[in-house]
Design a protein around this motif. Structure first.
Motif, short mmCIF file in Angstrom:
data_model
loop_
_atom_site.label_atom_id
_atom_site.label_comp_id
_atom_site.label_asym_id
_atom_site.label_seq_id
_atom_site.Cartn_x
_atom_site.Cartn_y
_atom_site.Cartn_z
N SER A 1 -40.61 41.43 2.88
CA SER A 1 -41.47 40.47 2.20
C SER A 1 -41.07 39.05 2.56
O SER A 1 -39.97 38.78 3.03
N THR A 2 -41.98 38.13 2.31
CA THR A 2 -41.69 36.72 2.57
C THR A 2 -40.52 36.23 1.73
O THR A 2 -39.66 35.50 2.21
N ALA A 3 -40.49 36.61 0.47
CA ALA A 3 -39.38 36.20 -0.40
C ALA A 3 -38.06 36.75 0.14
O ALA A 3 -37.04 36.04 0.16
N ALA A 4 -38.05 38.01 0.59
CA ALA A 4 -36.84 38.60 1.15
C ALA A 4 -36.40 37.85 2.40
O ALA A 4 -35.20 37.57 2.60
N ASP B 1 -41.77 30.56 11.40
CA ASP B 1 -42.70 30.91 10.31
C ASP B 1 -42.42 32.37 9.98
O ASP B 1 -42.75 33.27 10.76
N LEU B 2 -41.86 32.62 8.81
CA LEU B 2 -41.30 33.93 8.49
C LEU B 2 -42.35 35.03 8.40
O LEU B 2 -42.05 36.20 8.64
N GLY B 3 -43.58 34.69 8.03
CA GLY B 3 -44.69 35.63 8.06
C GLY B 3 -44.37 37.01 7.51
O GLY B 3 -44.50 38.01 8.21
N GLY B 4 -43.97 37.07 6.24
CA GLY B 4 -43.49 38.32 5.68
C GLY B 4 -44.57 39.23 5.12
O GLY B 4 -45.74 38.88 5.02
N ARG B 5 -44.14 40.42 4.74
CA ARG B 5 -45.00 41.42 4.12
C ARG B 5 -45.48 40.92 2.75
O ARG B 5 -44.75 40.23 2.05
N GLY B 6 -46.67 41.31 2.39
CA GLY B 6 -47.20 40.93 1.09
C GLY B 6 -48.59 40.36 1.16
O GLY B 6 -49.32 40.32 0.17
N GLY C 1 -46.92 39.14 9.68
CA GLY C 1 -46.96 39.79 8.37
C GLY C 1 -45.93 40.88 8.18
O GLY C 1 -46.01 41.64 7.22
N PHE C 2 -44.91 40.92 9.04
CA PHE C 2 -43.86 41.94 8.92
C PHE C 2 -42.48 41.32 8.73
O PHE C 2 -41.51 42.03 8.53
#
Length: 363
Positions: free
Chosen positions: A238-241, A207-212, A187-188
Motif C-alpha cells: 500500500s501507499t502508506a506502507a 512516486d511510490l504509487g502504492g496499492r489501494g 499501483g503496486f
C-alpha cells in the motif's frame, strides 16, 4: 488496437472505482489530537518544494490516459481542471504516441489547455533517450515520469516480458534529459530497496504509487479471455506502507495510490510525502459529473486540507511531518516485519513544551 486498449483502461478503471468498498491502509494511520495545537488559517501555506521543483499545492493530477480520441477529450478536461485549480498534471503513458504520432494531440492538449501549469510527460522504462526527450518536447514538460509496472505487464495479454533492461535505461534517461526525472509505480508500490536504487541511478524523485487505488492487474485480467490472473489482484504494498518503508532514504517521494479524500492527503504528507497524486478518484468524478464538478471537488479538497493543517498546527505541508501519528493494525504488522519502529511517529511533536513554544504561553 492501442486506442482500444486505452479506452478499455478508462472504462475498467471507472468501473473499479465505482465498486470500491472504501477502506485501505491509510485508515490505519491516525493523528494524535492536540486540542490546543491549532494556528490561524492565514498562516497556512500549501506550497511545497522538492528536488528543485516548486508547486503551489501539494496535490497533483497523476498519470491517466491519452492515445485515442476519447482519451484526448478526457485529457482536455483534466487540463482545464488543472489550469483552474493550479494543480500539476501528468500525462498518461505516451507509448501510443511513439507508435502512432497521429495521436499527438491527445497528449499535447495537456499543455494547450494549461499553458502556464506544471506538466509532466510520461514514458515507460523501455523508452529510448530520444523518445524521452521527444515526450518532454511535445508537452513542453516541466518534468518526466518514467513508469514501472512489471505486475501490469505480466498480466497484460500483449505486455512486455523482458525487464532486465529497465534499470540501465532509467539511468541513461535520467542522465540525458534536461528536466527532473520521477520514477513512478502504477499501483503496486516502491520498496525501500527500489527507491535506494533509484537514488543511485540519478533519479530525482520517486512516486511510490502504492496499492489501494486503481488495480492494473485487475484491469488487465479483465481484458484476458480467461481472466486467469485473478490471483494477482491486490499485489504489492500500500501507499502508506511504502511511505513508512522509505523513511530516510535520501530521495524525495511523492505518494499516490488509494488517496480518497483530504485526510488521506494529510496522512501521506505527515508520513513524508512532498506531494500527493490522485488519478482514479478524479477520473470517476470527471466521467460521472463533468469538468465543473471536478474543479469543484479539487477546490474543496484544497480548502479542507488547509483546514486540517490549521487544526493540526502545520504552517506548511512539510510541518505535517512534525505531527504525532499512530500506526496501527496490519500496517503496524508490516512495519514490525520490515524492522520499522513506529513509536517515534507518535512522539514527534515534543508534547507540552512544543505547544508552549508555539503559543508563547507560560502557564
Amino acid at each position: 488496437m492501442i486506442a482500444q486498449r486505452k479506452d478499455d483502461h478508462v472504462r475498467l478503471a471507472v468501473e473499479q472505482h465505482h465498486g470500491r468498498t472504501g477502506r485501505n491502509q491509510f485508515d490505519e494511520v491516525s493523528f494524535v489530537h492536540h486540542a490546543l495545537a491549532g494556528i490561524d488559517r492565514p498562516d497556512v501555506s500549501l506550497a511545497t518544494a522538492f528536488a528543485g521543483i516548486a508547486w503551489p499545492v501539494p496535490l497533483y493530477i497523476n498519470a491517466m490516459t491519452g492515445g485515442s480520441a476519447r482519451t484526448g477529450e478526457i485529457n482536455r478536461d483534466l487540463a482545464v481542471a488543472a489550469h483552474e485549480t493550479g494543480l500539476p498534471i501528468a500525462s498518461g503513458s505516451m507509448s501510443a504516441y511513439f507508435k502512432d504520432p497521429s495521436c499527438a494531440d491527445t497528449f499535447r492538449v495537456l499543455r494547450e489547455k494549461n499553458p502556464d501549469g506544471f506538466v509532466l510527460a510520461n514514458v515507460n522504462a523501455t523508452a529510448s533517450v530520444q523518445k524521452a526527450r521527444q515526450a518532454v518536447d511535445l508537452l513542453s514538460a516541466d518534468a518526466l515520469q518514467i513508469h514501472v509496472n512489471t505486475a501490469q505487464e505480466t498480466v497484460m495479454p500483449e505486455g512486455d516480458r523482458s525487464f532486465s533492461s529497465w534499470v540501465p535505461q532509467i539511468e541513461r534517461i535520467a542522465a540525458a534529459v534536461d528536466v527532473p526525472v520521477i520514477v513512478k509505480e502504477v499501483g503496486f508500490g516502491l520498496s525501500r530497496g527500489t527507491v535506494m536504487m533509484l537514488r543511485e541511478l540519478g533519479v530525482q524523485v520517486a512516486d511510490l504509487g502504492g496499492r489501494g487505488g486503481t488495480d492494473f492487474a485487475r484491469i488487465e485480467n479483465g481484458r484476458r479471455e480467461l481472466s486467469d490472473y485473478a490471483f494477482l489482484e491486490g499485489w504489492g504494498q500500500s501507499t502508506a506502507a511504502c511511505l513508512l518503508d522509505t523513511q530516510g532514504v535520501g530521495l524525495p517521494v511523492l505518494a499516490s495510490g488509494g488517496v480518497r479524500h483530504p485526510l488521506d492527503v494529510a496522512r501521506a504528507l505527515a508520513l513524508g510525502a512532498c506531494g500527493v497524486g490522485v488519478s482514479g478518484g478524479f477520473l470517476r468524478t470527471l466521467m460521472d459529473d463533468g469538468v465543473s464538478a471536478l474543479v469543484a471537488q479539487i477546490s474543496t479538497w484544497l480548502d479542507q486540507l488547509t483546514a486540517l493543517m490549521t487544526m493540526l498546527g502545520a504552517r506548511t505541508p512539510a510541518e505535517l511531518t512534525r505531527c504525532d501519528v499512530l500506526v496501527q493494525g496490519s500496517l503496524r504488522d508490516f512495519c514490525a516485519d520490515r524492522g520499522i519502529d513506529t513509536r517515534p511517529f507518535a512522539q514527534r511533536s515534543g508534547g507540552l513544551q512544543a505547544l508552549i513554544e508555539t503559543t508563547g504561553s507560560t502557564r
